[in-house]
Structure formats: structure tokens, C-alpha cells
Design a protein around this motif. Sequence first.
Motif, PDB file in Angstrom:
ATOM      1  N   SER A   1      49.081  68.397  79.697  1.00 45.05           N
ATOM      2  CA  SER A   1      47.976  68.704  78.791  1.00 45.05           C
ATOM      3  C   SER A   1      46.689  68.160  79.389  1.00 45.05           C
ATOM      4  O   SER A   1      46.703  67.461  80.395  1.00 45.05           O
ATOM      5  N   GLY A   2      45.596  68.486  78.756  1.00 42.78           N
ATOM      6  CA  GLY A   2      44.305  67.990  79.195  1.00 42.78           C
ATOM      7  C   GLY A   2      43.579  68.997  80.057  1.00 42.78           C
ATOM      8  O   GLY A   2      44.083  70.088  80.351  1.00 42.78           O
ATOM      9  N   ASP A   3      42.381  68.620  80.483  1.00 42.49           N
ATOM     10  CA  ASP A   3      41.517  69.549  81.213  1.00 42.49           C
ATOM     11  C   ASP A   3      41.887  69.691  82.685  1.00 42.49           C
ATOM     12  O   ASP A   3      41.285  70.470  83.403  1.00 42.49           O
ATOM     13  N   LYS A   4      42.903  68.981  83.153  1.00 43.55           N
ATOM     14  CA  LYS A   4      43.341  69.083  84.551  1.00 43.55           C
ATOM     15  C   LYS A   4      44.440  70.133  84.743  1.00 43.55           C
ATOM     16  O   LYS A   4      44.857  70.416  85.852  1.00 43.55           O
ATOM     17  N   PHE A   5      44.928  70.697  83.618  1.00 43.49           N
ATOM     18  CA  PHE A   5      45.990  71.697  83.649  1.00 43.49           C
ATOM     19  C   PHE A   5      45.619  72.872  82.759  1.00 43.49           C
ATOM     20  O   PHE A   5      45.077  72.682  81.676  1.00 43.49           O
ATOM     21  N   THR A   6      45.943  74.085  83.207  1.00 40.24           N
ATOM     22  CA  THR A   6      45.738  75.268  82.382  1.00 40.24           C
ATOM     23  C   THR A   6      47.022  76.081  82.401  1.00 40.24           C
ATOM     24  O   THR A   6      47.389  76.659  83.423  1.00 40.24           O
ATOM     25  N   ALA A   7      47.711  76.092  81.260  1.00 41.29           N
ATOM     26  CA  ALA A   7      48.960  76.844  81.138  1.00 41.29           C
ATOM     27  C   ALA A   7      48.669  78.203  80.515  1.00 41.29           C
ATOM     28  O   ALA A   7      47.904  78.306  79.564  1.00 41.29           O
ATOM     29  N   VAL A   8      49.298  79.234  81.078  1.00 40.61           N
ATOM     30  CA  VAL A   8      49.172  80.591  80.542  1.00 40.61           C
ATOM     31  C   VAL A   8      50.579  81.096  80.258  1.00 40.61           C
ATOM     32  O   VAL A   8      51.432  81.110  81.153  1.00 40.61           O
ATOM     33  N   GLN A   9      50.823  81.493  79.010  1.00 37.76           N
ATOM     34  CA  GLN A   9      52.134  81.979  78.597  1.00 37.76           C
ATOM     35  C   GLN A   9      52.549  83.227  79.367  1.00 37.76           C
ATOM     36  O   GLN A   9      53.709  83.396  79.705  1.00 37.76           O
ATOM     37  N   GLY A  10      51.620  84.109  79.600  1.00 37.19           N
ATOM     38  CA  GLY A  10      51.942  85.408  80.175  1.00 37.19           C
ATOM     39  C   GLY A  10      52.337  86.363  79.064  1.00 37.19           C
ATOM     40  O   GLY A  10      52.558  85.957  77.926  1.00 37.19           O
ATOM     41  N   SER A  11      52.419  87.630  79.378  1.00 36.13           N
ATOM     42  CA  SER A  11      52.793  88.609  78.365  1.00 36.13           C
ATOM     43  C   SER A  11      54.031  89.379  78.815  1.00 36.13           C
ATOM     44  O   SER A  11      54.294  89.529  80.004  1.00 36.13           O
ATOM     45  N   HIS A  12      54.782  89.848  77.841  1.00 33.93           N
ATOM     46  CA  HIS A  12      56.029  90.569  78.079  1.00 33.93           C
ATOM     47  C   HIS A  12      55.713  92.003  78.482  1.00 33.93           C
ATOM     48  O   HIS A  12      54.912  92.684  77.849  1.00 33.93           O
TER      49      HIS A  12
END
Length: 110
Positions: free
Chosen positions: A39-50
Motif C-alpha cells: 500500500s501507499g504511494d510507492k505502489f500502484t495495483a491494478v486489478q485488470g479486467s476480465h
Amino acid sequence: VQSVNKEVKQGSTTTISCVITGITDTATVSWRTSTEEVSGDKFTAVQGSHSDGTQTSTLAVDGTQVNVDTAYTCRVTSGSLPESGSFDTIVNLNVFGKTCDSPNLRGILK
């Protein structure tokens, strides 16, 4: 779930991913280190789409966090049945040090 391991130069911002196949609905994905959820501003997670039974989730990692080899966990749960449990896949981010571009020093630094 297929992991997409990556090798990157120390201090470089990078993105790792995991590919989820054989699904009929969008999965929920979270990213973790060995100790906690990222978490935090050093990581960007993207779920993606089906799309057509496949979903690719990505995690962008800021260069300030790319210092040592790190095993990240791509944790997948069903988007429609979250109580069904999760599936973990390790995605390795392998970090190497500085490279040498001088042909005169390559032999010395081996």
C-alpha cells in the motif's frame, strides 16, 4: 494463475504482473509482500479486467522500493464468490546492481 517474474536494475521503477486464466467473471486481486499487503504511494495495483476468460493484474513498484530481490504474492479471489477462498501465486522481482558499459572494465568486474 501464471506469474510473470521480472529482472530489473536497482532503483528502477517497474511493473510486475500475474495472469489469471479460465475465469468467467472478474477476479479480485490483492498484492502482498511476505509480511503485509502492499500500500501507499510507492505502489500502484491494478486489478485488470476480465476478457475472454483472462485477466491480467499489475503492480507498479516505485524505484525507491527496488533495492533487493523481493517475492510479491498475487492473491486472487473470486469476484462473484469472495467467501470461496483465495489462491496465491508468487511473482519474483529480481534486482541487479549497476552495469558497466566500458569494454575495458568488463573483464575486471566479472
